[in-house]
Design a protein around this motif. Structure first.
Motif, short mmCIF file in Angstrom:
data_model
loop_
_atom_site.label_atom_id
_atom_site.label_comp_id
_atom_site.label_asym_id
_atom_site.label_seq_id
_atom_site.Cartn_x
_atom_site.Cartn_y
_atom_site.Cartn_z
N ILE A 29 0.84 -1.20 0.00
CA ILE A 29 0.00 0.00 0.00
C ILE A 29 0.88 1.25 0.00
O ILE A 29 0.61 2.21 -0.72
N LEU A 30 1.93 1.27 0.79
CA LEU A 30 2.80 2.43 0.86
C LEU A 30 3.54 2.68 -0.45
O LEU A 30 3.90 3.82 -0.76
N ALA A 31 3.75 1.66 -1.25
CA ALA A 31 4.46 1.82 -2.52
C ALA A 31 3.59 2.52 -3.56
O ALA A 31 4.11 3.22 -4.44
N LYS A 32 2.28 2.38 -3.51
CA LYS A 32 1.38 2.95 -4.52
C LYS A 32 1.50 4.47 -4.66
O LYS A 32 1.66 4.96 -5.76
N PRO A 33 1.41 5.24 -3.58
CA PRO A 33 1.52 6.70 -3.74
C PRO A 33 2.86 7.14 -4.32
O PRO A 33 2.95 8.17 -4.98
N ASN A 34 3.90 6.39 -4.10
CA ASN A 34 5.21 6.75 -4.61
C ASN A 34 5.34 6.49 -6.11
O ASN A 34 6.33 6.90 -6.72
N GLU A 35 4.35 5.85 -6.72
CA GLU A 35 4.37 5.59 -8.15
C GLU A 35 3.82 6.77 -8.96
O GLU A 35 3.95 6.80 -10.17
N VAL A 36 3.18 7.72 -8.29
CA VAL A 36 2.60 8.88 -8.97
C VAL A 36 3.09 10.16 -8.30
O VAL A 36 3.56 10.13 -7.17
N THR A 37 2.98 11.29 -9.00
CA THR A 37 3.40 12.55 -8.40
C THR A 37 2.22 13.36 -7.88
O THR A 37 2.35 14.12 -6.94
N THR A 38 1.05 13.19 -8.51
CA THR A 38 -0.12 13.97 -8.12
C THR A 38 -1.36 13.09 -8.16
O THR A 38 -1.51 12.27 -9.06
N VAL A 39 -2.23 13.26 -7.19
CA VAL A 39 -3.51 12.56 -7.16
C VAL A 39 -4.59 13.61 -7.40
O VAL A 39 -4.60 14.65 -6.75
N GLN A 40 -5.48 13.35 -8.36
CA GLN A 40 -6.56 14.28 -8.63
C GLN A 40 -7.71 14.01 -7.67
O GLN A 40 -8.18 12.89 -7.54
N ASN A 41 -8.16 15.05 -7.03
CA ASN A 41 -9.24 14.97 -6.06
C ASN A 41 -10.44 15.69 -6.65
O ASN A 41 -10.34 16.84 -7.06
N HIS A 42 -11.58 15.03 -6.75
CA HIS A 42 -12.79 15.65 -7.28
C HIS A 42 -13.83 15.76 -6.16
O HIS A 42 -14.67 14.88 -6.00
N PRO A 43 -13.75 16.83 -5.38
CA PRO A 43 -14.68 16.98 -4.26
C PRO A 43 -16.10 17.21 -4.75
O PRO A 43 -16.33 17.65 -5.87
N ASN A 44 -17.06 16.91 -3.90
CA ASN A 44 -18.48 17.10 -4.21
C ASN A 44 -19.04 18.27 -3.43
O ASN A 44 -18.64 18.52 -2.29
N ASP A 45 -20.01 18.96 -4.06
CA ASP A 45 -20.69 20.03 -3.35
C ASP A 45 -21.80 19.44 -2.48
O ASP A 45 -21.94 18.23 -2.36
N ASP A 46 -22.61 20.29 -1.88
CA ASP A 46 -23.67 19.83 -0.97
C ASP A 46 -24.72 18.97 -1.66
O ASP A 46 -25.42 18.20 -1.01
N GLN A 47 -24.85 19.10 -2.99
CA GLN A 47 -25.83 18.31 -3.73
C GLN A 47 -25.21 17.02 -4.29
O GLN A 47 -25.85 16.28 -5.02
#
Length: 54
Positions: free
Chosen positions: A7-25
C-alpha cells in the motif's frame, strides 16, 4: 489502519492525485490535486493548490 509495504508503494508511483470533491448536492466540481508522500510507515498529504485548495 496499518499500512503495509504494498500500500505504501502505490503513492510513490505517482506525483499527483486528482481529487474531485463534491458540493452539498453531491455534484463534482473543480478538481484539486493533492501531493502524496510516504516516509517510513506514514502517509502525508499536501494541497496541490495551496490555500486555494478545498
Amino acid at each position: 489502519m496499518a499500512w503495509n509495504k504494498d500500500i505504501l508503494a502505490k503513492p510513490n508511483e505517482v506525483t499527483t492525485v486528482q481529487n474531485h470533491p463534491n458540493d452539498d448536492q453531491g455534484k463534482s466540481f473543480e478538481d484539486y490535486p493533492i501531493w502524496v508522500v510516504t516516509n517510513d510507515d506514514k502517509v502525508y498529504l499536501r494541497a496541490g493548490k495551496g490555500k486555494e485548495s478545498k
